[in-house]
Design a protein around this motif. Structure first.
Motif, short mmCIF file in Angstrom:
data_model
loop_
_atom_site.label_atom_id
_atom_site.label_comp_id
_atom_site.label_asym_id
_atom_site.label_seq_id
_atom_site.Cartn_x
_atom_site.Cartn_y
_atom_site.Cartn_z
N GLY A 58 -4.11 2.96 3.49
CA GLY A 58 -4.09 4.19 2.71
C GLY A 58 -4.33 4.07 1.22
O GLY A 58 -4.46 5.09 0.55
N TRP A 59 -4.39 2.85 0.67
CA TRP A 59 -4.66 2.74 -0.76
C TRP A 59 -6.10 3.09 -1.05
O TRP A 59 -7.01 2.71 -0.30
CB TRP A 59 -4.36 1.32 -1.23
CG TRP A 59 -4.82 1.05 -2.65
CD1 TRP A 59 -4.20 1.41 -3.79
CD2 TRP A 59 -6.02 0.36 -3.04
NE1 TRP A 59 -4.93 0.99 -4.89
CE2 TRP A 59 -6.06 0.34 -4.45
CE3 TRP A 59 -7.07 -0.23 -2.33
CZ2 TRP A 59 -7.09 -0.25 -5.17
CZ3 TRP A 59 -8.10 -0.83 -3.04
CH2 TRP A 59 -8.10 -0.83 -4.44
N ARG A 60 -6.33 3.82 -2.14
CA ARG A 60 -7.68 4.15 -2.57
C ARG A 60 -7.83 3.75 -4.03
O ARG A 60 -7.04 4.16 -4.88
CB ARG A 60 -7.97 5.64 -2.40
CG ARG A 60 -7.96 6.11 -0.95
CD ARG A 60 -9.11 5.49 -0.15
NE ARG A 60 -9.07 5.89 1.26
CZ ARG A 60 -8.49 5.20 2.23
NH1 ARG A 60 -7.87 4.06 1.94
NH2 ARG A 60 -8.50 5.63 3.47
N CYS A 61 -8.85 2.98 -4.34
CA CYS A 61 -9.02 2.50 -5.70
C CYS A 61 -9.42 3.64 -6.63
O CYS A 61 -9.95 4.67 -6.19
CB CYS A 61 -10.07 1.39 -5.75
SG CYS A 61 -11.76 1.97 -5.49
N ALA A 74 0.83 -1.21 0.00
CA ALA A 74 0.00 0.00 0.00
C ALA A 74 0.87 1.26 0.00
O ALA A 74 0.59 2.22 -0.73
CB ALA A 74 -0.94 0.00 1.21
N VAL A 75 1.93 1.26 0.80
CA VAL A 75 2.83 2.42 0.86
C VAL A 75 3.56 2.58 -0.47
O VAL A 75 3.70 3.69 -0.99
CB VAL A 75 3.84 2.24 2.01
CG1 VAL A 75 4.91 3.33 1.96
CG2 VAL A 75 3.12 2.28 3.36
N THR A 76 4.03 1.48 -1.06
CA THR A 76 4.74 1.55 -2.34
C THR A 76 3.85 2.08 -3.44
O THR A 76 4.27 2.92 -4.26
CB THR A 76 5.27 0.15 -2.72
OG1 THR A 76 6.14 -0.32 -1.69
CG2 THR A 76 6.02 0.19 -4.03
N MET A 114 3.00 4.92 -7.82
CA MET A 114 2.01 4.72 -8.88
C MET A 114 1.63 6.04 -9.53
O MET A 114 1.30 7.01 -8.86
CB MET A 114 0.77 4.03 -8.29
CG MET A 114 -0.17 3.47 -9.34
SD MET A 114 -1.45 2.47 -8.55
CE MET A 114 -2.46 2.09 -9.98
N GLY A 115 1.70 6.08 -10.86
CA GLY A 115 1.37 7.29 -11.61
C GLY A 115 -0.11 7.48 -11.77
O GLY A 115 -0.91 6.55 -11.60
N PRO A 116 -0.55 8.70 -12.17
CA PRO A 116 -1.98 9.00 -12.25
C PRO A 116 -2.71 8.19 -13.32
O PRO A 116 -3.93 7.98 -13.20
CB PRO A 116 -2.00 10.50 -12.57
CG PRO A 116 -0.66 10.79 -13.15
CD PRO A 116 0.29 9.86 -12.47
N ASN A 117 -2.03 7.74 -14.37
CA ASN A 117 -2.67 6.97 -15.43
C ASN A 117 -2.39 5.48 -15.34
O ASN A 117 -2.79 4.71 -16.22
CB ASN A 117 -2.22 7.49 -16.80
CG ASN A 117 -2.64 8.92 -17.02
OD1 ASN A 117 -3.76 9.32 -16.69
ND2 ASN A 117 -1.72 9.73 -17.56
#
Length: 472
Positions: free
Chosen positions: A383-386, A355-357, A362-365
């Motif tokens: 903290g990850w949000r789909c 989740a932290v990584t 992770m890029g916006p696209n």
């Protein structure tokens, strides 16, 4: 992952009561009640979530001492049983996990203490109420408290016979406990009660239960080894550890059973029944019901093993076989606890790191493919949000459908694949093959999860077992 489920259950109980909790999960709610009280006092961090289990696990060690004293009346045996229960890796594992199993262990000890008067003939008036109370609390903690109730009922029937008045009074107390649990069964009537995933090597489940009672899950094969490898491979790869624990179990039985038999034949027979019948019934259920087996489901039988260890240790000063048993058991416990705290091979599943990584890299696209929907609650907690383009797989059929789409590699965007417990939904590695063996860059590998980055992605369509976007 299981601890996040406990957190969600506690939150549902707090916000919506038992009915809201029942709509979310069929698991018995007493542990969630304690969890919700704990986080109401503190907060939803690891300390407060794990505090009820830690307290119950600590009390369970003392309860093992107390029930040993009542059954056998021997201070040395009781002290050894309580000491082993305090340090046994199996009990330590669940005493540090925000789940219901250490509470179930505590109640199991209390239940046997309350019921033992039926065997030794020393029943006090309030013991009947305790029999009903502990059975009811156990059922409200976990459905598999029924395993211990069944084991004691079979043993009491063998000892007392059908015509014994006390046996029928005991049966009445258990009927009261079951009646008190019926409302929960009604509330969860629409919930699927399937548990776990299929495991190979059914003939080894009972021996592995005894292995776990002594060595826990951090010596010999790890839980991931048992899922990813065949039984033969697991045995060959862990032969030294298996041999050590087997020798310890044999020494404990050789040194401990004669002590129990001389002390009380009834107690010795019950301890054998207590240690073997609950896991045997749980294993048998897998052949007739939609459930799987895990050693934690039979944690109610753990005190019997602790008492046997205590019996072996009680003759440490005078019997050589007792010295061998204690030495081997101490070696097993020390090695297992050391592995638990120092060897990542035995660490529990880690979804915090992925989740932290993802949040950092992770890029916006980019597109995230999660190959197992059971990872979502933990990812969200950390903290990850789909996003609308993310893909979540929730069934083996969905794995195949997503693999077909991903194999096209038509869109020039980065794909992230989170592999979590591949044995559950994608044992053949279909998604890895679809994205291309060797094409990805491993962004991180942690216990139970691997995060891989790929250049390019096929457009994935929603299908049975495949969700594109956020789950409701």
């Amino acid at each position: 992952m299981d601890e996040i489920a406990s957190l969600r259950n506690a939150e549902a109980l707090t916000s919506s009561g038992l009915s809201g909790f029942a709509a979310q999960d069929h698991v018995a709610p007493l542990s969630a009640v304690l969890d919700s009280a704990s986080i109401a006092v503190g907060r939803t961090g690891e300390f407060w979530m794990r505090l009820p289990a830690a307290v119950a696990g600590t009390l369970a060690a003392g309860a093992t001492y107390v029930v040993s004293r009542r059954i056998l009346g021997d201070l040395g045996i009781a002290f050894g049983a309580g000491l082993f229960a305090a340090v046994a890796p199996f009990a330590v594992w669940f005493g540090q996990e925000a789940r219901m199993y250490s509470l179930l262990l505590l109640i199991a000890n209390a239940y046997v203490w309350a019921c033992w008067g039926l065997i030794d003939g020393n029943i006090r008036r309030w013991d009947w109420a305790l029999m009903a109370l502990t059975a009811g609390l156990g059922l409200w903690t976990h459905h598999y408290m029924a395993l211990l109730i069944t084991a004691f009922g079979v043993f009491a029937l063998a000892r007392r016979g059908f015509r014994n008045r006390s046996l029928w009074m005991w049966a009445a107390t258990q009927a009261v406990a079951l009646a008190a649990f019926v409302p929960w069964l009604v509330l969860t009537g629409g919930q699927g009660n399937a548990t776990g995933f299929e495991k190979s090597g059914q003939l080894f489940w009972l021996p592995y239960t005894l292995f776990s009672d002594v060595a826990g899950m951090s010596l010999g094969p790890s839980t991931r080894d048992l899922r990813l490898s065949s039984t033969a491979q697991v045995i060959m790869q862990n032969a030294p550890s298996i041999a050590l624990v087997s020798a310890a179990l044999a020494a404990i039985a050789v040194a401990g059973m004669p002590v129990l038999w001389r002390r009380s034949r009834a107690a010795a027979a019950w301890i054998l029944c207590w240690g073997l019948l609950p896991p045997t019934v749980a294993i048998a259920l897998t052949f007739v019901a939609d459930v799987s087996y895990n050693t934690r489901y039979a944690i109610t039988s753990f005190p019997a093993v602790a008492i046997l260890v205590g019996a072996a240790g009680s003759r440490l000063a005078t019997v050589w076989s007792a010295r061998v048993a204690v030495a081997l058991t101490a070696c097993v416990v020390a090695c297992s606890l050391s592995n638990w705290y120092t060897d990542p091979h035995y660490a529990k599943d880690d979804l915090r790191s992925p989740a932290v990584t993802l949040a950092q890299q992770m890029g916006p696209n980019d597109v995230l493919v999660v190959d197992n929907m059971h990872a979502l609650p933990s990812l969200e907690y950390y903290g990850w949000r789909c996003r609308p383009s993310d893909v979540v797989v929730s069934s083996p059929e969905g794995t195949k459908a997503a693999a077909r789409d991903l194999s096209t590699h038509m869109e020039p965007r980065t794909t992230w694949l989170l592999v979590f417990r591949p044995w559950e939904l994608d044992p053949q590695g279909s998604l890895l093959a679809a994205l291309g063996e060797g094409r990805g860059v491993v962004a991180g590998a942690w216990p139970g999860s691997t995060l891989i980055r790929y250049a390019g992605s096929g457009p994935v369509s929603a299908a049975s077992g495949v969700t594109v976007g956020c789950l409701d």
